[in-house]
Design a protein around this motif. Structure first.
Motif, PDB file in Angstrom:
ATOM      1  N   SER A  22       0.848  -1.195   0.000  1.00  0.00           N
ATOM      2  CA  SER A  22       0.000   0.000   0.000  1.00  0.00           C
ATOM      3  C   SER A  22       0.878   1.237   0.000  1.00  0.00           C
ATOM      4  CB  SER A  22      -0.911   0.033   1.233  1.00  0.00           C
ATOM      5  OG  SER A  22      -1.861  -1.000   1.209  1.00  0.00           O
ATOM      6  N   GLN A  31      -4.510   6.418   2.863  1.00  0.00           N
ATOM      7  CA  GLN A  31      -4.111   5.468   1.824  1.00  0.00           C
ATOM      8  C   GLN A  31      -4.347   6.068   0.441  1.00  0.00           C
ATOM      9  OE1 GLN A  31      -6.344   1.772   0.622  1.00  0.00           O
ATOM     10  NE2 GLN A  31      -4.633   0.768   1.669  1.00  0.00           N
ATOM     11  N   SER A  34      -3.476   0.742  -3.191  1.00  0.00           N
ATOM     12  CA  SER A  34      -2.977  -0.520  -2.647  1.00  0.00           C
ATOM     13  C   SER A  34      -2.910  -1.545  -3.765  1.00  0.00           C
ATOM     14  CB  SER A  34      -3.883  -1.028  -1.520  1.00  0.00           C
ATOM     15  OG  SER A  34      -5.170  -1.344  -2.033  1.00  0.00           O
TER      16      SER A  34
END
Length: 396
Positions: A22, A31, A34
């Motif tokens: 990720s 994030q 990923s």
């Protein structure tokens, strides 16, 4: 005035047959994207990249080994928009021996030390060290951080930490290490974030590799995996705990070499040995017509109940039971069968909540709070990596 470019931390998580990774924005640790390479070693193995929950790239190459998967991820990075924005790389390492438990900056000295402890994790460490070296060559000068899966268990009491064997073996690194530590750490962070006040927690990380941990007042006091990730619960292809006499039998009567024994216990045992298949979801679909599949599922749930009972005894009670990992998070059938006979411990599921995969799956009358929670080892890797890099920057 030009806008400051976003930098990213890359989390790498090598499994026995998969590679997960990720990218997280530094600072916020949001994030960015990923990916994973699944079923490494099979013809159907493929690299998939996800962004905002959607697949944005899929590359089927039938990756024969982890090295090929790692190179594919590096090639994607080098041709992506993130190629010049990496700040650091964090790696999950299954084992670092007795002297390497806390996350730390990867140096040549650490790599040399890890080589000396390959015998503690021969099925994991060589691949992980090669992965670190490959990323080091691909991104020279980029700092890398090791996050050890044994860290969460480092403060277990002596009665849980040491084996009843001569001290000379302890000096060679023979300890009850425990694993899945990054997963347990994430779950405990989530429990803290939700302000759930309980003191005796059992976390069941159930996947192809499976273990449980007893956490009392925030400290892990016992866990099912021991010196290696082979021990404890029966798993997809790993035996779990065995009478030492079984090992002697296999060596003497089976005339196995240590390499053959390692392969047998790691890759040819567990559910695969019972039913010929190691995937729990597949076994659940087959059990109505396949007696071996039914036996495998029965053994898996039986052992889970047995270990929950023993961990409850180790803590002197249980306030919360958390299911996580691929099976624990997603299989309402397995959760129901494990919990169905734990009423004497105060465990009662709400059938609808469990069927709907809600987070809180305990009934209103359950004395023990039962949760099904998604784990996230990669974000823990990123968090530790960012902390180490910041500390390093301040020191310099």
């Amino acid at each position: 005035m030009t806008e400051k470019q976003t930098s990213y931390i890359l989390s790498i998580n090598c499994g026995s047959s998969s590679l997960k990774f990720s990218l997280y924005q530094s600072g916020s640790l949001l994030q960015e994207c990923s990916g994973n390479v699944d079923t490494i070693g099979s013809t159907g193995s493929s690299l998939t990249i996800y962004k905002d929950g959607k697949s944005v790239l899929q590359q089927s190459s039938g990756f024969k080994n982890l090295d090929g998967a790692v190179k594919a991820v590096i090639n994607w990075l080098k041709t992506s928009e993130y190629k010049n924005s990496l700040l650091a790389i964090g790696h999950r390492l299954v084992q670092g021996g007795p002297d390497h438990r806390e996350p730390e900056l990867i140096t040549d000295e650490l790599i040399n030390n890890l080589q000396a402890f390959v015998y503690l994790a021969p099925n994991h460490l060589p691949d992980e060290v090669r992965t670190i070296k490959t990323f080091g060559r691909a991104f020279p000068g980029l700092q890398q951080v090791a996050c050890f899966d044994t860290a969460f268990h480092r403060n277990m009491p002596d009665e849980a930490k040491y084996y009843p064997l001569p001290a000379k073996y302890r000096e060679q690194g023979l300890l009850h290490y425990g694993f899945h530590g990054l997963s347990y750490e994430y779950i405990m962070h989530q429990i803290d974030r939700k302000h759930i006040k309980v003191s005796k927690i059992i976390i069941a990380h159930l996947g192809n590799g499976a273990s449980m941990a007893a956490v009392k007042n925030g400290i892990c006091i016992e866990t099912t995996m021991g010196l290696s990730p082979i021990g404890g619960l029966v798993m997809g292809t790993r035996s779990g705990d065995l009478d030492p006499g079984v090992i002697l039998f296999l060596l003497k009567q089976g005339k196995l070499t240590t390499a053959q024994l390692d392969k047998l216990l790691s890759k040819e045992s567990g559910l695969k040995a019972i039913a010929g298949k190691s995937d729990v979801q597949e076994l659940l679909q087959l059990e109505a017509e396949d007696p071996k599949a039914r036996v495998a599922i029965t053994v898996f749930c039986y052992q889970a109940r047995k270990f929950i009972g023993s961990l409850t005894a180790a803590m002197g009670g249980m306030d919360m039971l958390v299911f996580t990992g691929g099976i624990g998070e997603n299989s309402e059938i397995i959760r129901e069968r494990i919990c169905g006979e734990l009423g004497f411990l105060g465990v009662n599921l709400d059938k609808k909540s469990n069927h709907d995969n809600k987070e809180n799956i305990s009934s209103a009358t359950s004395r023990v709070k039962v949760l099904a929670m998604k784990t996230n080892e990669e974000v823990m890797i990123a968090q530790h990596t960012q902390t180490i890099i910041k500390h390093q920057t301040h020191e310099n």
